[in-house]
Scaffold this motif. Sequence first.
Motif: not given
Length: 203
Positions: A4, A10, A15, A44, A78, A181
């Motif tokens: 990630i 973010g 996540v 993200p 995302i 999301h």
Amino acid sequence: MIAIIDYGMGNLRSVQKAFERVGFRAEVVRDPARMGQARGVVLPGVGAFRDAMDNLIAAGLDRAVKEAIATGKPFLGICLGLQLLFEVSEEFGSTPGLGIFPGRVRRIHWEVKIPHMGWNQVFFQKEISLTRGIPDGATFYFVHSYYVDPGDQDLVAGVTTYGQPFTSMVNRGNVFGIQFHPEKSSTLGLKILQNFGELVAKC
């Protein structure tokens, strides 16, 4: 391991925890070399497009993203992470994006309240592995004021209506992008992440 990308914007931990909940190890990474060791990558993000691009470039993560995609690793953008995949954003004038996909990021300009915030339906335009086991018209959680306008309609994998229709999912090959999301979208959002994790596990 699923990487990630940490570029200073973010809800990264949310996540990460969502992936862990569906049984996949995910690590928040900022080092391009460490990202290169991952089997799948997630970008993200929330916030301003220009700041996001500046942060990615400063950390050398823009090149790492392009390299990861070029190697065929499953890649998921995302919300802002979806928008960054496109060529340019109209936010604060004109800001170049990563240029993975043709098209622009535009502000929601029609007569609706912005940001678009809350639950809304996604209608699938084609069959993709990310939506396996999810019914057409399923609802997910959105928070955004900009939307992607793809230059290639074959990219469009899902459409949502908020005043008027807009692209809410894209896919080409190993690259997926979603405007909503999944980590905030209850059971079906977790199913999206599970499907992505299973795709990574096969690589």
